[in-house]
Scaffold this motif. Structure first.
Motif, PDB file in Angstrom:
ATOM      1  N   ASP A 104      22.752  37.577  48.633  1.00 27.97           N
ATOM      2  CA  ASP A 104      23.888  38.752  49.343  1.00 27.97           C
ATOM      3  C   ASP A 104      25.142  38.226  49.479  1.00 27.97           C
ATOM      4  O   ASP A 104      25.937  39.102  49.601  1.00 27.97           O
ATOM      5  N   GLU A 105      25.393  37.144  49.817  1.00 29.07           N
ATOM      6  CA  GLU A 105      26.607  36.663  50.302  1.00 29.07           C
ATOM      7  C   GLU A 105      27.371  36.402  49.011  1.00 29.07           C
ATOM      8  O   GLU A 105      26.813  35.821  47.990  1.00 29.07           O
ATOM      9  N   PRO A 106      28.726  36.725  48.899  1.00 29.54           N
ATOM     10  CA  PRO A 106      29.361  36.583  47.486  1.00 29.54           C
ATOM     11  C   PRO A 106      29.425  35.139  47.034  1.00 29.54           C
ATOM     12  O   PRO A 106      29.621  34.141  48.019  1.00 29.54           O
ATOM     13  N   LEU A 107      29.564  35.146  45.761  1.00 27.92           N
ATOM     14  CA  LEU A 107      29.434  33.787  45.234  1.00 27.92           C
ATOM     15  C   LEU A 107      30.800  33.393  44.893  1.00 27.92           C
ATOM     16  O   LEU A 107      31.563  34.077  44.206  1.00 27.92           O
ATOM     17  N   ALA A 108      31.101  32.251  45.675  1.00 30.70           N
ATOM     18  CA  ALA A 108      32.618  31.606  45.396  1.00 30.70           C
ATOM     19  C   ALA A 108      32.781  31.314  44.167  1.00 30.70           C
ATOM     20  O   ALA A 108      31.809  30.424  43.447  1.00 30.70           O
ATOM     21  N   LEU A 109      33.738  31.627  43.259  1.00 28.55           N
ATOM     22  CA  LEU A 109      33.929  31.368  41.822  1.00 28.55           C
ATOM     23  C   LEU A 109      34.503  29.880  41.730  1.00 28.55           C
ATOM     24  O   LEU A 109      33.674  29.039  41.476  1.00 28.55           O
ATOM     25  N   GLY A 110      35.782  29.944  41.681  1.00 27.61           N
ATOM     26  CA  GLY A 110      36.355  28.395  41.715  1.00 27.61           C
ATOM     27  C   GLY A 110      35.945  28.007  40.193  1.00 27.61           C
ATOM     28  O   GLY A 110      36.302  28.686  39.190  1.00 27.61           O
ATOM     29  N   ALA A 111      35.412  26.839  40.292  1.00 29.77           N
ATOM     30  CA  ALA A 111      35.206  26.337  38.962  1.00 29.77           C
ATOM     31  C   ALA A 111      34.017  26.958  38.206  1.00 29.77           C
ATOM     32  O   ALA A 111      33.931  26.778  37.163  1.00 29.77           O
ATOM     33  N   LEU A 112      33.431  28.246  38.685  1.00 26.43           N
ATOM     34  CA  LEU A 112      32.325  28.732  38.109  1.00 26.43           C
ATOM     35  C   LEU A 112      33.182  29.792  37.054  1.00 26.43           C
ATOM     36  O   LEU A 112      32.397  30.500  36.152  1.00 26.43           O
ATOM     37  N   GLU A 113      34.028  30.337  37.352  1.00 24.12           N
ATOM     38  CA  GLU A 113      35.043  31.205  36.428  1.00 24.12           C
ATOM     39  C   GLU A 113      34.908  31.099  35.064  1.00 24.12           C
ATOM     40  O   GLU A 113      34.545  31.959  34.389  1.00 24.12           O
ATOM     41  N   GLY A 114      34.625  29.802  34.650  1.00 23.07           N
ATOM     42  CA  GLY A 114      34.484  29.289  33.045  1.00 23.07           C
ATOM     43  C   GLY A 114      33.240  29.874  32.676  1.00 23.07           C
ATOM     44  O   GLY A 114      32.973  30.259  31.533  1.00 23.07           O
ATOM     45  N   ALA A 115      32.117  30.173  33.486  1.00 26.96           N
ATOM     46  CA  ALA A 115      30.850  30.650  32.907  1.00 26.96           C
ATOM     47  C   ALA A 115      30.825  32.229  32.951  1.00 26.96           C
ATOM     48  O   ALA A 115      29.738  32.719  32.407  1.00 26.96           O
ATOM     49  N   LEU A 116      31.931  32.597  33.406  1.00 27.16           N
ATOM     50  CA  LEU A 116      31.782  34.361  33.326  1.00 27.16           C
ATOM     51  C   LEU A 116      32.508  34.950  32.058  1.00 27.16           C
ATOM     52  O   LEU A 116      33.345  34.091  31.441  1.00 27.16           O
ATOM     53  N   ASP A 117      32.087  36.063  31.683  1.00 23.76           N
ATOM     54  CA  ASP A 117      32.496  36.969  30.484  1.00 23.76           C
ATOM     55  C   ASP A 117      33.630  38.084  31.182  1.00 23.76           C
ATOM     56  O   ASP A 117      32.885  38.707  31.934  1.00 23.76           O
ATOM     57  N   PRO A 118      34.860  37.848  31.343  1.00 28.92           N
ATOM     58  CA  PRO A 118      35.494  38.562  32.164  1.00 28.92           C
ATOM     59  C   PRO A 118      35.250  40.153  31.594  1.00 28.92           C
ATOM     60  O   PRO A 118      35.654  40.938  32.573  1.00 28.92           O
ATOM     61  N   GLU A 119      35.285  40.300  30.345  1.00 25.94           N
ATOM     62  CA  GLU A 119      34.967  41.713  30.135  1.00 25.94           C
ATOM     63  C   GLU A 119      33.607  42.335  30.576  1.00 25.94           C
ATOM     64  O   GLU A 119      33.544  43.634  31.070  1.00 25.94           O
ATOM     65  N   ARG A 129      34.411  42.081  42.669  1.00 24.35           N
ATOM     66  CA  ARG A 129      34.957  40.796  42.847  1.00 24.35           C
ATOM     67  C   ARG A 129      36.103  41.029  44.005  1.00 24.35           C
ATOM     68  O   ARG A 129      36.462  41.949  44.179  1.00 24.35           O
ATOM     69  N   ASP A 130      36.196  39.818  44.695  1.00 23.85           N
ATOM     70  CA  ASP A 130      36.965  40.010  45.835  1.00 23.85           C
ATOM     71  C   ASP A 130      37.992  38.848  45.975  1.00 23.85           C
ATOM     72  O   ASP A 130      37.495  37.561  45.229  1.00 23.85           O
ATOM     73  N   ALA A 131      39.093  38.945  46.604  1.00 25.17           N
ATOM     74  CA  ALA A 131      39.667  37.418  46.773  1.00 25.17           C
ATOM     75  C   ALA A 131      39.863  37.445  48.336  1.00 25.17           C
ATOM     76  O   ALA A 131      40.812  38.060  48.914  1.00 25.17           O
ATOM     77  N   ASP A 132      39.211  36.470  48.801  1.00 25.59           N
ATOM     78  CA  ASP A 132      39.257  36.638  50.261  1.00 25.59           C
ATOM     79  C   ASP A 132      40.023  35.195  50.737  1.00 25.59           C
ATOM     80  O   ASP A 132      39.421  34.259  50.573  1.00 25.59           O
ATOM     81  N   GLY A 133      41.030  35.622  51.261  1.00 30.95           N
ATOM     82  CA  GLY A 133      42.035  34.480  51.674  1.00 30.95           C
ATOM     83  C   GLY A 133      42.287  33.384  50.508  1.00 30.95           C
ATOM     84  O   GLY A 133      42.077  32.299  50.653  1.00 30.95           O
ATOM     85  N   GLY A 134      42.442  34.155  49.296  1.00 27.46           N
ATOM     86  CA  GLY A 134      42.814  33.171  48.153  1.00 27.46           C
ATOM     87  C   GLY A 134      41.614  32.584  47.426  1.00 27.46           C
ATOM     88  O   GLY A 134      41.601  32.070  46.412  1.00 27.46           O
ATOM     89  N   ARG A 135      40.437  32.914  48.027  1.00 28.27           N
ATOM     90  CA  ARG A 135      38.937  32.428  47.577  1.00 28.27           C
ATOM     91  C   ARG A 135      38.730  33.498  46.569  1.00 28.27           C
ATOM     92  O   ARG A 135      37.857  34.427  47.243  1.00 28.27           O
ATOM     93  N   GLU A 136      38.453  33.458  45.320  1.00 32.34           N
ATOM     94  CA  GLU A 136      37.703  34.595  44.588  1.00 32.34           C
ATOM     95  C   GLU A 136      36.264  34.541  44.626  1.00 32.34           C
ATOM     96  O   GLU A 136      35.758  33.320  44.521  1.00 32.34           O
ATOM     97  N   THR A 137      35.760  35.506  44.889  1.00 33.19           N
ATOM     98  CA  THR A 137      34.340  35.837  45.117  1.00 33.19           C
ATOM     99  C   THR A 137      33.690  36.767  44.204  1.00 33.19           C
ATOM    100  O   THR A 137      34.451  37.900  43.572  1.00 33.19           O
ATOM    101  N   LEU A 138      32.520  36.747  43.635  1.00 34.99           N
ATOM    102  CA  LEU A 138      31.845  37.819  42.990  1.00 34.99           C
ATOM    103  C   LEU A 138      30.555  38.146  43.550  1.00 34.99           C
ATOM    104  O   LEU A 138      29.646  37.043  44.028  1.00 34.99           O
TER     105      LEU A 138
END
Lengths: 375, 596
Positions: free
Chosen positions: A319-334, A347-356
């Motif tokens: 349930d807690e948002p997944l912090a993306l950072g280095a994981l971004e590369g594993a995602l399909d943006p579309e 998707r959220d940007a929580d204080g500059g921290r991207e989460t999904l």
């Protein structure tokens, strides 16, 4: 010299009986081998000790039925294992006597997970479970009396012949015991199991009529003040638990992608770029460790790319948002964008921290949603 | 040879009435083929002259009979090639019309007989298979005599199988078929009645010399198309290829042209010499146009280049085949192909699948439409998606359909034709038992499943043939299929307004069964313009997640995910909706006449 692994799993395969739906590595009977097995596990621990950190966070004894193990041997094992903040033991209700409960508490166990599965006699029969509803209650009381303040109940839903009312009754019965934690699994007919042969077709037929059961489970438990913190796992919310985080920390380690060491037959370890599974046969395992050798293993290499894919796959179950950072590369943006448009992910940007994170509807569709999100 | 001793003829017959067997007997009797070389269907199966690298089939064979030169000209066997048949017949002065004594006259017999009569051919009527126990030679002879306006006693009765009566056929050809009457001294003119492509020698034209004579190495010109080339070799088949220095007036033979493109030398065109050109071409040349269109897509998109190469190669031997690239959002890259008719389409499809080993997805065939947008010019449209939303008028091709059935099936055939927007034309008794029905029908109504219905309603007794008779206006609309609000181009169709609702319903119902449940509700609609005429919904999944995932499950779980991901990649994306290719296949099959 010590390593970094802070999570230890120990597999205790012995069972009084193999349930039809079970596809775990289990061994029925063989009481005479409990001592030899504990010796072998401790020998394997010595071989791998270098991987473990000086202080462990969690230990989990799974099975099989760990509490079916000869009590003396179980105690010997628990004494010999390193200390850890959370020590969980899986138990079948009928094995939890007041003596055993006290033994576990004395041996440093902090948490007991009871395989209740159901409180409805005809469903327990279908599942080939030996303990009746009263045995579950007795086990919980025994554990409470022994001083346990962290008890988890396992429930299975989607059993052939289970009506929606049956499910509600099971949930009520479980909630009445006020467990700190609940794990609720949909029954799967795993290929090759006796159960799949006996009930596979029936399960497939009823899948549509039972489609709503998962939602019912979540609605009911959340309504009762539990936090739906992982796809199949619920814990009493902190505000109703004196501010304590009652999530299963050992399992969180899996979902966070931490390293873990597994001991015993069929146990899986993941350390760095390597995952291995011990061979499942008991005699070969005992023989190897008696010779002072490690057991036969199936090894899988995990590239950095695979690891981040797994992190996304596992992280989206929480349930807690997944912090993306280095994981971004594993995602399909579309795919992610499509999930957002469908209201299945945020998707959220929580204080500059991207989460999904998946929304609650997204979590019900977790497999499909993850397949869409991942590149 | 002087023209007085030349006879040019065809054998025309309904399928299985004995055309090939009679040809075999003729080759044997005239000692064109020795007893040692003789086998069944010798013309179709003959070993070709490998040493010269030629791999084409003899379209005309020369035989000698009692001091005469007889040229037997083959005709293509089916309805889509009416024009080619008519060119072959134009190369003849006579035709042997063969009818099975047990079957009687069939639709193709009629179609061929009428073509022969139109071409002013002398018809030699023959009743074949008189040796069969169920044969009715007298009844069949009477039908046949009636059909061509001949006396019954002039109808020959033979058994091509046993050889009984075949000599009399040869004698009748010499006696009854008139010799050619061209002018041997005039500038040369030859009719191209067939052509083939050989990979080493190029286009080989089969010709009938009408006037003058042609010499090897002469510079020639095809008059209608203006194609120029040198005659690399002249000759005839007997039954193997024999080179000759000249082909003279009245004779039939081949010309090796060295041309690399069959479309440069069309059937029906006239050859003349560059040095002494004829003033006028022979009459009757037509540029045949495809009337039936369908999209051909490779099932595996990686096969697109193979499909393109295969079509290119087929086109070498099939000037009537038309194709152009087409892109469908649902089916990917493929080709829109035009065919003379349904059988032509089937032949092309079968050759692509068999000879080129391609797995094809064929869209429901449609006909060519002529569409007039408001204030616009009439344009021809070959695919439903080209049809503009607003039209002032749409014209569709019509055919004259000819059906022959035992009289007890007349009612059911008329019913079928009425359902298919047919207009009754004529009913005629061929005998007491058999009726010849003619109807005018939109071609679109027969391209789907008409023939199957006709056969099943008449227990296989009906025979069917058709002729195009031109374009006529119709109340036609374009029905679009929308999945999740997005039109699926490959499923659009042009249809008569009265059938639009029913067909739209069937399409969306079938699609609903085929599209797997998604993470959201999917609307499936059929619409005319912006008006929805049928709607179904694929309900969203409520749950799609495996419950358990701990340390020992991660690898298995990840592999399942990869599998699910790969499954998604195989899906065709229509907007947000993932549609399996099988769904399109099922719906297209529905369009191809699959009645489930």
């Amino acid at each position: 010299m010590s390593g970094d692994v802070r999570h230890l799993y120990v597999h205790l395969p012995f069972c009084a009986h193999r349930c039809g739906y079970c596809d775990f590595v289990t061994v029925v009977g063989r009481r005479g081998q409990h001592t030899a097995y504990v010796d072998a596990v401790l020998a394997e621990l010595e071989l791998e000790r270098g991987l473990l950190a000086s202080e462990l966070e969690t230990i989990f004894l799974g099975g099989g039925t760990p509490t079916f193990t000869e009590p003396g041997e179980l105690a010997r094992l628990l004494e010999a294992l390193p200390a850890a903040g959370e020590v969980t033991v899986e138990a079948n209700p009928e094995t939890v006597t007041p003596e055993l409960a006290r033994l576990l508490h004395r041996s440093g166990v902090t948490r007991v997970s009871i395989g209740a599965q159901s409180f409805t006699p005809h469903l327990l029969e279908t599942l080939e479970r030996r303990a009746g509803p009263d045995a579950v209650r007795a086990a919980v009381y025994a554990l409470r009396d022994a001083g346990f303040d962290n008890i988890s109940l396992d429930l299975i839903y989607g059993v052939p012949g289970q009506s929606a009312a049956d499910l509600e009754r099971d949930l009520s019965a479980a909630l009445a015991l006020e467990p700190e934690h609940l794990s609720c699994y949909e029954l799967e007919a795993k290929p090759g199991t006796r159960f799949a042969r006996a009930h596979g077709a029936e399960l497939a037929r009823q899948s549509e009529s039972m489609e709503s059961y998962f939602e019912r489970v979540v609605t009911r438990l959340v309504g009762a003040g539990y936090r739906w913190y992982e796809t199949a796992n619920f814990c009493r919310a902190p505000e109703r638990a004196g501010g304590h985080d009652l999530r299963a920390r050992h399992n969180l380690a899996y979902w966070w992608g931490r390293d873990y060491l597994g001991l015993g037959i069929g146990a899986v370890s993941t350390v760095g770029g390597k995952r291995w599974r011990n061979a499942p046969r008991l005699p070969a395992y005992l023989a190897a460790l008696e010779r002072g050798e490690g057991p036969a293993r199936e090894v899988e290499r995990l590239t950095a790319e695979l690891k981040i894919r797994e992190r996304v796959m596992l992280g989206l179950r929480l349930d807690e948002p997944l912090a993306l950072g280095a994981l971004e590369g594993a995602l399909d943006p579309e795919g992610v964008e499509r999930l957002e448009r469908l209201g299945l992910a945020v998707r959220d940007a929580d204080g500059g921290r991207e989460t999904l994170a998946l929304t609650s509807r997204g979590r019900f569709l977790g497999d499909g949603a993850t397949a869409l999100a991942i590149a | 040879m002087d023209q007085g001793h030349i006879r040019n003829f065809s054998i025309i017959a309904h399928i299985d009435h004995g055309k090939s067997t009679l040809a075999d007997r003729i080759l044997q009797l005239t000692e064109t083929v020795s007893a040692r070389e003789m086998r069944e269907q010798v013309l179709d199966t003959m070993e070709l002259e490998r040493e010269r690298g030629i791999t084409i089939k003899a379209q005309a064979v020369r035989v000698a009979w009692k001091g005469h030169q007889l040229n037997l000209i083959d005709t293509p066997g089916h309805v889509d090639f009416t024009y080619e048949v008519s060119r072959s017949l134009q190369a003849c002065e006579g035709a042997v019309l063969v009818v099975d004594a047990a079957q009687g006259i069939e639709a193709q017999t009629l179609a061929n007989a009428y073509l022969a009569i139109e071409n002013d051919l002398e018809i030699v009527p023959v009743v074949n298979k008189i040796d069969l126990p169920q044969a009715d030679p007298d009844g069949t002879a009477a039908e046949l005599a009636e059909l061509i306006g001949e006396r019954p006693d002039r109808v020959l009765r033979i058994s091509a199988k046993t050889g009984e009566g075949v000599e009399a056929v040869l004698d009748a050809i010499v006696e009854r078929v008139p010799p050619p009457t061209g002018d041997p001294g005039a500038p040369p003119r030859a009719l191209i009645f067939d052509s083939s492509y050989d990979q080493y020698r190029g286009v080989v034209a089969f010709v009938r010399v009408v006037d003058g004579s042609f010499r090897t190495r002469e510079r020639l010109r095809a008059m209608a198309q203006g194609t120029r080339f040198e005659a690399e070799e002249l000759g005839f088949f007997s039954p193997t290829m024999r080179a000759a220095d000249t082909l003279d007036a009245g004779e039939v033979g081949y010309v090796i042209t060295g041309l690399k493109d069959v479309s440069k030398l069309r059937v029906g065109d006239t050859l003349t010499s560059e040095e002494r050109p004829a003033a006028e071409p022979l009459p009757g040349y037509k540029d045949v146009k495809p009337m039936v269109f369908a999209g051909l897509f490779p099932t595996d998109s990686d096969d697109y280049p193979e499909l393109r190469d295969a079509l290119e190669r087929l086109k070498l031997n099939d000037a009537a085949l038309f194709y152009e690239p087409e892109t469908s959002q649902a089916l990917g890259f493929g080709f829109r192909c035009g065919f003379l008719g349904l059988l032509h389409m089937e032949i092309v499809r079968e050759r692509l699948e068999r000879e080129f080993d391609l797995d094809l997805l064929v869209t429901a065939p449609n006909v060519a439409y002529r569409v007039k947008p408001p204030n616009g010019e009439l344009v021809e449209v070959h695919t439903p998606s080209e049809m503009p939303n607003e039209v002032e008028e749409v014209e569709e091709p019509y055919i004259k359909a000819s059906v022959i059935v035992p009289k007890e099936y007349v009612g059911t055939v008329m019913e079928l034709n009425n359902d298919r927007r047919g207009r009754f034309d004529q009913l005629e008794y061929l005998s007491e038992e058999r009726v010849h029905l003619t109807y005018e029908l939109p071609l679109a109504e027969i391209v789907l499943d008409y023939y199957d219905h006709l056969k099943s309603r008449t227990r296989g007794y009906a025979s069917f043939d058709y002729d195009l008779i031109g374009f006529r206006p119709g109340n036609l609309v374009r029905v679009d299929v929308l999945v999740g609000g997005e039109p699926v181009d490959a499923l659009s169709l042009i249809i008569h307004r009265d059938s639009a609702y029913e067909r739209g319903r069937a399409l969306v119902e079938r699609l609903r069964e085929e599209i797997p449940r998604q993470m959201f509700d999917v609307a499936i609609q059929a619409a005319i313009g912006s008006r929805v005429i049928a709607r179904e919904t694929v309900k969203a999944r409520r749950k799609d997640v495996l419950a358990k995932c701990y340390g020992g499950d991660i690898t298995r779980k990840r592999k399942l995910l990869e599998k699910q991901k790969a499954g998604k990649r195989r899906m065709k994306q229509v907007g947000m909706v993932e549609v399996p290719q099988e769904a399109f296949l099922a719906v297209l099959n529905l369009g191809n006449g699959d009645k489930r």
